[in-house]
Design a protein around this motif. Structure first.
Motif, PDB file in Angstrom:
ATOM      1  N   ALA A 228       0.826  -1.205   0.000  1.00 39.74           N
ATOM      2  CA  ALA A 228       0.000   0.000   0.000  1.00 39.74           C
ATOM      3  C   ALA A 228       0.865   1.261   0.000  1.00 39.74           C
ATOM      4  O   ALA A 228       0.554   2.252  -0.675  1.00 39.74           O
ATOM      5  CB  ALA A 228      -0.929  -0.005   1.212  1.00 39.74           C
ATOM      6  N   LYS A 229       1.973   1.203   0.726  1.00 40.17           N
ATOM      7  CA  LYS A 229       2.870   2.359   0.769  1.00 40.17           C
ATOM      8  C   LYS A 229       3.550   2.580  -0.586  1.00 40.17           C
ATOM      9  O   LYS A 229       3.804   3.716  -0.985  1.00 40.17           O
ATOM     10  CB  LYS A 229       3.907   2.165   1.872  1.00 40.17           C
ATOM     11  N   LEU A 230       3.829   1.485  -1.289  1.00 43.85           N
ATOM     12  CA  LEU A 230       4.409   1.603  -2.627  1.00 43.85           C
ATOM     13  C   LEU A 230       3.437   2.311  -3.566  1.00 43.85           C
ATOM     14  O   LEU A 230       3.828   3.204  -4.335  1.00 43.85           O
ATOM     15  CB  LEU A 230       4.760   0.223  -3.178  1.00 43.85           C
ATOM     16  N   LEU A 231       2.165   1.937  -3.505  1.00 46.52           N
ATOM     17  CA  LEU A 231       1.156   2.574  -4.348  1.00 46.52           C
ATOM     18  C   LEU A 231       1.072   4.062  -4.043  1.00 46.52           C
ATOM     19  O   LEU A 231       1.037   4.904  -4.958  1.00 46.52           O
ATOM     20  CB  LEU A 231      -0.211   1.919  -4.136  1.00 46.52           C
ATOM     21  N   ASP A 232       1.025   4.404  -2.766  1.00 43.41           N
ATOM     22  CA  ASP A 232       0.956   5.818  -2.377  1.00 43.41           C
ATOM     23  C   ASP A 232       2.199   6.573  -2.853  1.00 43.41           C
ATOM     24  O   ASP A 232       2.110   7.716  -3.313  1.00 43.41           O
ATOM     25  CB  ASP A 232       0.813   5.949  -0.858  1.00 43.41           C
ATOM     26  N   GLY A 233       3.363   5.912  -2.738  1.00 41.37           N
ATOM     27  CA  GLY A 233       4.610   6.542  -3.168  1.00 41.37           C
ATOM     28  C   GLY A 233       4.633   6.817  -4.657  1.00 41.37           C
ATOM     29  O   GLY A 233       5.102   7.873  -5.105  1.00 41.37           O
ATOM     30  N   CYS A 234       4.112   5.866  -5.435  1.00 41.05           N
ATOM     31  CA  CYS A 234       4.042   6.072  -6.888  1.00 41.05           C
ATOM     32  C   CYS A 234       3.084   7.216  -7.217  1.00 41.05           C
ATOM     33  O   CYS A 234       3.322   7.988  -8.159  1.00 41.05           O
ATOM     34  CB  CYS A 234       3.607   4.785  -7.585  1.00 41.05           C
ATOM     35  N   GLY A 235       2.017   7.336  -6.433  1.00 38.51           N
ATOM     36  CA  GLY A 235       1.085   8.449  -6.619  1.00 38.51           C
ATOM     37  C   GLY A 235       1.746   9.777  -6.345  1.00 38.51           C
ATOM     38  O   GLY A 235       1.587  10.743  -7.108  1.00 38.51           O
TER      39      GLY A 235
ATOM     40  N   VAL B 161      -0.245  12.814  -7.808  1.00 38.88           N
ATOM     41  CA  VAL B 161      -1.671  12.546  -7.578  1.00 38.88           C
ATOM     42  C   VAL B 161      -1.868  11.730  -6.302  1.00 38.88           C
ATOM     43  O   VAL B 161      -0.921  11.166  -5.758  1.00 38.88           O
ATOM     44  CB  VAL B 161      -2.299  11.774  -8.763  1.00 38.88           C
ATOM     45  N   LYS B 162      -3.088  11.677  -5.843  1.00 37.78           N
ATOM     46  CA  LYS B 162      -3.447  10.836  -4.704  1.00 37.78           C
ATOM     47  C   LYS B 162      -3.962   9.501  -5.222  1.00 37.78           C
ATOM     48  O   LYS B 162      -4.557   9.429  -6.297  1.00 37.78           O
ATOM     49  CB  LYS B 162      -4.517  11.508  -3.854  1.00 37.78           C
ATOM     50  N   ILE B 163      -3.738   8.458  -4.442  1.00 38.41           N
ATOM     51  CA  ILE B 163      -4.173   7.112  -4.831  1.00 38.41           C
ATOM     52  C   ILE B 163      -5.340   6.657  -3.965  1.00 38.41           C
ATOM     53  O   ILE B 163      -5.289   6.733  -2.733  1.00 38.41           O
ATOM     54  CB  ILE B 163      -3.019   6.097  -4.692  1.00 38.41           C
ATOM     55  N   LYS B 164      -6.396   6.189  -4.628  1.00 39.96           N
ATOM     56  CA  LYS B 164      -7.489   5.532  -3.914  1.00 39.96           C
ATOM     57  C   LYS B 164      -7.428   4.065  -4.295  1.00 39.96           C
ATOM     58  O   LYS B 164      -7.723   3.697  -5.441  1.00 39.96           O
ATOM     59  CB  LYS B 164      -8.843   6.117  -4.299  1.00 39.96           C
ATOM     60  N   ARG B 165      -7.028   3.235  -3.350  1.00 36.81           N
ATOM     61  CA  ARG B 165      -6.832   1.812  -3.620  1.00 36.81           C
ATOM     62  C   ARG B 165      -7.979   0.982  -3.033  1.00 36.81           C
ATOM     63  O   ARG B 165      -8.412   1.208  -1.914  1.00 36.81           O
ATOM     64  CB  ARG B 165      -5.507   1.351  -3.003  1.00 36.81           C
ATOM     65  N   THR B 166      -8.469   0.029  -3.821  1.00 37.04           N
ATOM     66  CA  THR B 166      -9.467  -0.924  -3.335  1.00 37.04           C
ATOM     67  C   THR B 166      -8.986  -2.334  -3.652  1.00 37.04           C
ATOM     68  O   THR B 166      -8.558  -2.610  -4.777  1.00 37.04           O
ATOM     69  CB  THR B 166     -10.842  -0.697  -3.999  1.00 37.04           C
ATOM     70  N   ALA B 167      -9.035  -3.205  -2.627  1.00 33.82           N
ATOM     71  CA  ALA B 167      -8.592  -4.592  -2.801  1.00 33.82           C
ATOM     72  C   ALA B 167      -9.793  -5.522  -2.811  1.00 33.82           C
ATOM     73  O   ALA B 167     -10.690  -5.401  -1.974  1.00 33.82           O
ATOM     74  CB  ALA B 167      -7.637  -4.979  -1.671  1.00 33.82           C
TER      75      ALA B 167
ATOM     76  N   LYS C 207       2.516   6.784 -15.890  1.00 37.07           N
ATOM     77  CA  LYS C 207       3.553   7.054 -14.886  1.00 37.07           C
ATOM     78  C   LYS C 207       3.392   6.138 -13.677  1.00 37.07           C
ATOM     79  O   LYS C 207       4.372   5.636 -13.123  1.00 37.07           O
ATOM     80  CB  LYS C 207       3.488   8.513 -14.442  1.00 37.07           C
ATOM     81  N   LEU C 208       2.149   5.922 -13.269  1.00 36.11           N
ATOM     82  CA  LEU C 208       1.880   5.055 -12.117  1.00 36.11           C
ATOM     83  C   LEU C 208       2.310   3.619 -12.396  1.00 36.11           C
ATOM     84  O   LEU C 208       2.976   2.975 -11.576  1.00 36.11           O
ATOM     85  CB  LEU C 208       0.391   5.092 -11.763  1.00 36.11           C
ATOM     86  N   VAL C 209       1.928   3.105 -13.570  1.00 37.82           N
ATOM     87  CA  VAL C 209       2.264   1.723 -13.918  1.00 37.82           C
ATOM     88  C   VAL C 209       3.772   1.558 -14.080  1.00 37.82           C
ATOM     89  O   VAL C 209       4.351   0.563 -13.641  1.00 37.82           O
ATOM     90  CB  VAL C 209       1.523   1.274 -15.192  1.00 37.82           C
TER      91      VAL C 209
END
Length: 413
Positions: free
Chosen positions: A58-65, A70-76, A320-322
């Motif tokens: 989750a921290k990796l996703l936020d870091g890439c954002g 941008v901000k990341i809204k993640r749903t699992a 950029k995120l991917v």
């Protein structure tokens, strides 16, 4: 979405077919929607509910954002639930910006018109091993990039083989493996355990032997295919494998091996932590092909994909995120967390340097093959169902391997 693509999507929503191998046990965390809270928020859906907000993932996703501004809204989601949600969201033009899905699902979503191609989204897949990238290809186009891969190999109990007088270096093909199983049984121990259950797990476990015979999924009744199923049947008949394999999942098969009496277990990278806890010395070799060398085992693992968006201006940031998620440094961290082998040689080499025990798994992944490869796409689930039914029929004794596979091929046609 209108026209033929829209009709394909509607049909897919009604007849979703998901194919998973049970590499990780996931349960939904309650899910959510992909509602975008403005242009500065990008949504990511993934099949990893086991990782909460405090996890490295989750921290990796936020870091890439953050790097993309941008901000990341993640749903699992649970894997199968994720596919359903992705199809429905696409129908409503409310797709996530980034979608991480089990690799056999890529062709289902692609053929339904849900995903952009790498030509469209400009993802760089040039360093990805071609055999792994093939799982995300359909109709000559590529949809996304693998985040990592897992596959099958043979774990072996060193003490059991030593007692039976078997040198693991002698096990190079089906003949030498069967000879080893005979020695193990003669020494009072048990031979090999695997999963032949009547689900996708059964097909997943049979495929290395099927492909290792030289068979192809477009001809389930070939002589090569019959030889592979006959091999498994002969092991049951001779007591080299237990009758329990007919009902074994990969988890229950592993539990049999972990008891310490079996020489071999066909299982995956996801059992490495359990192997270290088993209490006995073990090793790993690739599943051997009929005449030697490593058989192609099926790949598990997910693809990072970019769904079609009504607002095409979002793609530049999504790319950029991917790219951040799939760069070498982050790939190493992510694949270590997931017990996956990286999809590029560069990162695979780093993994082996850090943990030499991964070497046979890297070798197995390099020889692996996507279940939907060879442009099978959405044909694979039907083929797989007939394949596991044939395996069940032959191992239970209700039909010969030849007749069972003949019926399977007729059903597919």
């Amino acid at each position: 979405m209108h026209g033929p693509a829209g009709r394909r999507l509607a049909a897919a929503v009604l007849t979703v077919v998901t194919v998973t191998a049970g590499a990780t046990a996931c349960s939904s965390d309650g899910g959510g929607t992909s509602t975008k809270a403005g242009d500065s928020t990008y949504t990511i859906w993934d099949p990893y509910p086991q990782f909460d907000k405090s996890s490295a993932w989750a921290k990796l996703l936020d870091g890439c954002g953050t790097k993309a501004g941008v901000k990341i809204k993640r749903t699992a989601f649970d894997t199968s639930d994720l596919t359903n949600k992705a199809l429905l969201a696409a129908q409503q033009d409310n797709s996530a910006d980034v979608l991480i899905v089990d690799n056999p699902v890529v062709s289902t979503l692609a053929e339904a018109g849900v995903l952009t191609t790498t030509d469209d989204n400009k993802l760089d897949t040039s360093k990805v091993d071609p055999n792994l990238l093939a799982a995300g290809q359909s109709g000559g186009k590529t949809y996304g990039t693998p985040i990592g891969a897992n596959t099958l190999a043979l774990y072996y109990n060193k003490a059991v083989l030593k007692k039976a007088g078997v040198d693991i270096s002698s096990v190079k093909d089906w003949k030498s493996l069967t000879a080893a199983l005979a020695k193990v049984k003669a020494a009072g121990k048990k031979g090999i355990t695997f999963s032949a259950i009547g689900t996708e797990e059964g097909s997943f476990q049979f495929l290395p032997w099927f492909w290792g015979s030289g068979a192809e999924l477009t001809a389930l009744d070939s002589d090569q295919a019959v030889s592979a199923l006959s091999l498994w049947k002969s092991w049951l008949d001779k007591g080299y494998a237990p009758n329990s394999v007919i009902n074994n999942t990969q988890t229950t098969s592993w539990q049999e091996f972990a008891g310490g009496d079996y020489a071999f277990s066909e299982n995956g990278t996801w059992q490495l932590a359990n192997a270290d806890k088993a209490g006995f010395d073990y090793g790993v070799i690739p599943v051997p092909a009929a005449s030697g060398g490593a058989a192609a085992a099926p790949t598990g693992g997910e693809f990072v994909t970019v769904p079609v968006q009504g607002d095409t201006g979002r793609y530049a940031t999504t790319q950029k995120l991917v790219s951040c998620l799939s760069n070498s440094q982050n790939q190493l961290e992510t694949d270590t967390t997931l017990s996956y082998v990286a999809p590029t040689s560069e990162v695979q080499n780093k993994q082996v340097t850090a943990d030499p025990k991964l070497k046979p798994w890297v070798d197995a992944v390099k020889a692996a093959k996507g279940r939907t490869s060879d442009d099978l796409g959405t044909k694979y689930p039907k083929i797989s169902e007939q394949l596991w039914k044939a395996v069940q029929s032959a191992l239970s004794g209700s039909a010969s391997p030849k007749d069972a596979l003949g019926s399977a091929q007729s059903a597919v046609k």
